[in-house]
Design an enzyme around this catalytic site. Structure first.
Site, mmCIF file in Angstrom:
data_model
loop_
_atom_site.group_PDB
_atom_site.id
_atom_site.type_symbol
_atom_site.label_atom_id
_atom_site.label_comp_id
_atom_site.label_asym_id
_atom_site.label_seq_id
_atom_site.Cartn_x
_atom_site.Cartn_y
_atom_site.Cartn_z
ATOM 1 N N CYS A 1 5.753 -16.509 -8.940
ATOM 2 C CA CYS A 1 6.777 -16.433 -7.899
ATOM 3 C C CYS A 1 6.489 -15.187 -7.072
ATOM 4 C CB CYS A 1 8.191 -16.440 -8.483
ATOM 5 S SG CYS A 1 8.679 -14.953 -9.378
ATOM 6 N N ARG B 1 12.253 -16.153 -11.103
ATOM 7 C CA ARG B 1 11.846 -17.535 -11.346
ATOM 8 C C ARG B 1 10.655 -17.691 -12.276
ATOM 9 N NH1 ARG B 1 11.049 -18.898 -5.237
ATOM 10 N NH2 ARG B 1 10.405 -16.713 -5.352
ATOM 11 N N ASP C 1 14.063 -18.814 -3.732
ATOM 12 C CA ASP C 1 14.180 -17.466 -4.298
ATOM 13 C C ASP C 1 15.643 -17.041 -4.345
ATOM 14 O OD1 ASP C 1 13.832 -14.885 -5.159
ATOM 15 O OD2 ASP C 1 12.426 -14.328 -3.571
#
Length: 168
Positions: A32, A38, A141
Site C-alpha cells: 500500500c 491496508r 486509503d
C-alpha cells in the site's frame, strides 16, 4: 487402494490432500502507500487464513511511501484485535527491488501501487495484481479519513484476502 475405501473415506482423503497441497505461491508481498494500514492488515490476515487452511506461505508487506519503522495505525491494530490476530510487531518498511524479486505474488491496494511496483521492477509485471483483482475493485486509503473509512477498508481487505486464499 482408494477404490476399496468407502465414499466418505475417499472424500476425507481428497479434502486432506487438497488442503495440504503445495501452493504455487510460497512468498506473497502486500503493498500500500504508508505500510501502516491496508498492507499490514492484508499481510496478517493472509498469513492467518493461509495457516488456518494448512498452507505454509511466507507473507510480508511494504509501502511505496512507507512511514519507515512506524507501527501499524491504531485503527488497523483495533480491527485486528477484534479478530484476535496480534499485529503489534509490525513495523513499516519501504518497498525495494529486493522485495519484488523475493515475492512470487505481489498484491497491491490501488492501481497506482501496481504502476509503482512495475516501474521499480519491470520483472514484477506478471506477478503483481490488485488485492481486489477478483472483484475488480481497489481498496481506498483510509489514512486520516476517520473510523468509518478504516472499517470499510479493512472489511474490503478481509473480503479480498478470502478470495485470494481460495486461489493460492
Amino acid at each position: 487402494m482408494l477404490r476399496s475405501l468407502g465414499r466418505w473415506q475417499q472424500r476425507k482423503i481428497a479434502t486432506f490432500l487438497f488442503r495440504h497441497r503445495p501452493s504455487v505461491f510460497q512468498k506473497i508481498l502486500t503493498v500500500c502507500t504508508g505500510n501502516i494500514c491496508r498492507s499490514p492488515v492484508a499481510e496478517y490476515l493472509l498469513r492467518h487464513e493461509l495457516v488456518s487452511a494448512g498452507r505454509t506461505v511466507e507473507v510480508r508487506s511494504a509501502g511505496i511511501g512507507a512511514m519507515v519503522n512506524h507501527p501499524a495505525d491504531d485503527a488497523a491494530l483495533a480491527f485486528m484485535d477484534d479478530l484476535s490476530i496480534p499485529m503489534e510487531a509490525h513495523r513499516a518498511q519501504q518497498i525495494a527491488q529486493s522485495h519484488t524479486r523475493w515475492a512470487d505474488l505481489i498484491l497491491v491496494m490501488q492501481k497506482h501501487h501496481l504502476d509503482y511496483v512495475v516501474a521499480l521492477d519491470p520483472t514484477a509485471r506478471g506477478k503483481t495484481f490488485l488485492l481486489g483483482h477478483w472483484s475488480k475493485q481497489e481498496v481506498p486509503d483510509p489514512y486520516q479519513r476517520g473510523q468509518a473509512s478504516h472499517v470499510a477498508a479493512y472489511q474490503l481487505v478481509s473480503q479480498e484476502v478470502k478470495a485470494w486464499v481460495k486461489r493460492v
